[in-house]
Structure formats: structure tokens, C-alpha cells
Design an enzyme around this catalytic site. Structure first.
Site, PDB file in Angstrom:
ATOM      1  N   ASP A 100       0.842  -1.190   0.000  1.00 51.38           N
ATOM      2  CA  ASP A 100       0.000   0.000   0.000  1.00 51.38           C
ATOM      3  C   ASP A 100       0.881   1.246   0.000  1.00 51.38           C
ATOM      4  O   ASP A 100       1.915   1.292   0.670  1.00 51.38           O
ATOM      5  CB  ASP A 100      -0.896  -0.031   1.244  1.00 51.38           C
ATOM      6  CG  ASP A 100      -1.866   1.111   1.291  1.00 51.38           C
ATOM      7  OD1 ASP A 100      -2.645   1.280   0.336  1.00 51.38           O
ATOM      8  OD2 ASP A 100      -1.849   1.851   2.303  1.00 51.38           O
ATOM      9  N   GLU A 110       2.111  -0.032  -4.909  1.00 57.25           N
ATOM     10  CA  GLU A 110       1.140   0.952  -5.383  1.00 57.25           C
ATOM     11  C   GLU A 110       1.900   2.238  -5.682  1.00 57.25           C
ATOM     12  O   GLU A 110       2.360   2.932  -4.773  1.00 57.25           O
ATOM     13  CB  GLU A 110       0.069   1.209  -4.322  1.00 57.25           C
ATOM     14  CG  GLU A 110      -0.944   2.262  -4.763  1.00 57.25           C
ATOM     15  CD  GLU A 110      -1.836   2.748  -3.641  1.00 57.25           C
ATOM     16  OE1 GLU A 110      -2.812   3.444  -3.953  1.00 57.25           O
ATOM     17  OE2 GLU A 110      -1.549   2.446  -2.464  1.00 57.25           O
TER      18      GLU A 110
END
Length: 391
Positions: free
Chosen positions: A334, A363
Site C-alpha cells: 500500500d 502501489e
């Protein structure tokens, strides 16, 4: 003058795409004008390493253009254009190339990565299916935790509006769980799925679970380690691997580590400067004033330079290796573009030590090959950080 160059054409660039260190690559521009190529015109390949001065390199004249063969020994980003006589030939229409004034010249980019860098073969050509655990499929009944609301209207609209205090709680759950995913593996296999990517499954207060409460524990609403092991084994039998979401830029305020509300049996950083987790966070003036992800107080930001936090994540008994030991296929990170390069390098080392075939997907918004974040050029794809990216 008219010349042709397209970096995706192997006649023009002998290695398409990024280059490994110490590989020889030939660049060639072709005369595309009418009649014979003009005589007595010199051509130069103008190269610069990111942040460094340009270096003009003479090109050899051929019957139909010019060529030069180079070898890049250092990882990094390089930029180039051609100078033919007194004119500049750079990245233009359709990225093929055109002559343009030097002031508006756009260069082509070369990404040079470590020749030892490899990525997992099993990911290539695969089909990834993303699962938000609470909403995929429900099997049986699981106890609901304090402060959480169990919804009986499967398929209903989640509660998303602020309460009377202006807070969005994200505390309503529909009951999807790991056992439910296991029951649907034949369905996923019928779709051609080869990889399941889970949004966070670790214990957390919210239904999205990006506010990690305990990295070492499966959220009880989803099941337990036995349920995860069962899912991984059954998925493996169907040629499917499981990737977990790793949220390492921030934790939850309602967590074992921060413990703002005293729900855990630990001394959290919010509660005391003597907490073993205190240096994981950055406080200002008081314990109510702390760095958080995008200013969201339920997501206190982690100080990635903290030695104890690094050991907790990367160590032999740390988070990464614990879940890899259960047989997961790797991690999706993330907000990887908000994790420092040094942290991503250490993360890669820890993951590959445990399983060289595990995947690390970050990400990263914008172009991951040349992104600048916090005024620094990032090095995600040069062989020491990520295997791949998504946004």
C-alpha cells in the site's frame, strides 16, 4: 532533413525497453528523406545520466543512417536525443522522433537496471483477481467485535456518511471471510484466475482494514491462521497463489502499537513516551498532535527510520517472514510511493531471503520508472525495490 527513429523498433534500438547493466545496445537512426542522405553531416548521440551534464557521443555513418553501440555500467535513468549537423532530433510525434528547437526538445528515456534483477516467472501472463474480504462471500457465522456493526442485508450499501461527530466510522461489516473465499475457489479457477490479491486481512477496526491493529493476527471476522492455511493450500492445488496487502506506511490509531483508545493490553505510543512503540511515530507538542497519513487522525504515520519498526517488519521473526512462512505468494505494498527507497530496499531483501520467488508489487501513481516524490527521483524499477507496480 528527414530521419526515422523509434525505440520500440529493434532496428533502431537493439534491446527494446529497459536495459540490464553491462549489456551492449546499438542505437541507429535511418535516413527517410527523398534521394540520397546528404554528405558531410555529422551525427551525435547526446546522452545524460539523470541530474548530470549532457555528453555528446559521435555516431558512425552507415549507408542508410548513423549508429552507435554503448554499454551502461551503472543503474539509473538516462536521457538521450540526437544532434544531426546543427539540428536536434528528439522524442516527438507518436514518440518516434522529429526535429525540434533545442528549447522544446524532449528526450527519450533509458531505464538501466541491475543485471542480477529477476522477477517471478509465475506472475507473467497471469490473471489477478482482487478481493475485498468483507464483501466477497460469507461462510458460516463469526463473532462481531465491540464497536462493530454486523449487517444482515448482504449486497446493501455500506454506511459512508459522517456520524453526529463528523466522523466516518467504516465500522459496518457484511461478514465475508476467508472460508467463504475457499468455497469459491472452483469458481475463481473457472475464470482463469491464477493470483488472488487480498485487500488487508490483518486485525483492524474498520471494514477496509487499512488501519492495521495487529500485523501478527488475522482479523477474527475473517477467520484465523488455520483458515488462511486452508485457503492457501486449496488455492495451490488449483494453480492459484495468494498475495496479501502490506500496509507499512501507517497503522491504525486503534492498534496494539498506538493504542489511542486503550482497547489493547499494550502500552501504546499515544499513551506514553515510554512505550516500546513510541519512536515508530512522530509527535508534536502533545500526544494529540502527530503525523498521520494525509492528515487522517485514525491513520498515524509510521517513522520508517525507526530501528525497532524495521526489525518488526523485516526481522527473522518479523511480519514479512511470518506470513511468507504460511506460503503466501508475496505482497502488494500500500502507498509504496510514500515509503522511502531505503525501506523498500530492505523490504525486498527480507522478502527474497524468505522466498526468492515471492512477488513485491507496489502501489505507485504516475510513471514508476521516473517518478519524483518528495523532490527525489525514485528507483523502484532499477533492481533493488519492486518487481512490479499498480495504481
Amino acid at each position: 532533413m528527414q530521419f526515422y527513429y523509434d525505440p520500440l523498433d529493434p532496428r533502431c534500438k537493439s534491446i527494446t525497453g529497459a536495459l540490464p547493466t553491462d549489456a551492449s545496445v546499438t542505437f541507429r537512426i535511418f535516413w527517410s528523406g527523398e534521394g540520397a542522405m546528404p554528405d558531410h553531416i555529422d551525427a551525435r548521440f547526446v546522452l545524460s545520466r539523470d541530474g548530470e551534464d549532457r555528453q555528446p557521443i559521435s555516431m558512425d555513418r552507415c549507408s542508410d543512417g548513423y549508429s552507435v553501440t554503448l554499454c551502461f555500467h551503472s543503474t539509473g535513468l538516462y536521457f538521450y536525443y540526437f544532434r544531426i549537423g546543427d539540428e536536434f532530433f528528439g522524442c516527438g510525434v507518436m514518440r518516434h522522433g522529429c526535429f525540434m528547437p533545442q528549447g522544446s526538445l524532449e528526450s527519450w528515456q533509458i531505464t538501466v537496471f541491475d543485471q542480477r534483477y529477476t522477477t517471478p516467472e509465475w506472475m507473467k501472463g497471469g490473471v489477478m483477481y482482487q478481493i475485498f474480504p468483507d464483501r466477497f462471500y460469507k461462510s458460516g457465522e463469526l463473532p462481531i467485535g465491540e464497536g462493530k456493526v454486523l449487517r444482515s442485508d448482504w449486497g446493501g450499501l455500506p454506511s459512508y456518511r459522517p456520524n453526529e461527530y463528523g466522523k466516518v466510522l467504516n465500522n459496518d461489516f457484511f461478514g465475508g471471510n476467508l472460508a467463504g473465499v475457499s468455497e469459491k475457489l472452483d469458481y475463481l479457477q473457472s475464470l482463469g484466475v491464477t493470483v488472488i490479491y487480498f485487500n488487508p486481512i490483518f486485525e483492524a477496526y474498520s471494514n477496509h482494514r487499512y488501519d492495521t491493529g495487529d500485523y501478527m493476527k488475522i482479523d477474527p471476522l475473517l477467520g484465523d491462521e488455520h483458515d488462511l492455511d486452508d485457503l492457501i493450500e486449496k488455492a495451490k492445488q488449483r494453480g492459484i497463489r495468494v498475495i496479501l496487502d502490506g500496509v507499512f506506511n501507517h497503522t491504525g490509531s486503534d492498534s496494539r502499537y498506538f493504542n489511542r483508545y486503550g482497547h489493547y493490553d499494550s502500552l501504546g505510543a499515544y499513551q506514553s513516551p515510554f512505550s516500546p512503540y513510541y519512536d515508530w511515530y512522530t509527535f508534536h507538542d502533545s500526544h494529540d498532535n502527530y503525523d498521520s497519513w494525509w492528515g487522517i487522525e485514525t491513520l498515524p504515520a509510521v517513522n520508517e527510520t525507526s530501528p525497532t519498526y524495521q526489525e518488526f517488519i523485516f526481522g527473522q521473526d518479523g511480519v514479512l517472514k511470518k506470513w511468507l512462512s504460511h506460503g503466501i505468494g508475496g505482497y502488494r505494498l500500500d502507498v509504496a510511493d510514500e515509503l522511502p527507497d531505503f525501506f523498500l530496499e530492505k523490504l525486498r531483501t527480507a522478502v527474497k531471503e524468505a522466498d526468492p520467488d515471492a512477488v513485491i508489487i507496489g502501489e505507485v501513481w504516475e510513471d514508476a520508472s521516473n517518478k519524483i516524490a518528495d523532490s527525489e527521483r525514485r528507483t523502484y524499477l532499477q533492481g533493488h525495490e519492486l518487481d512490479s507496480v499498480l495504481n
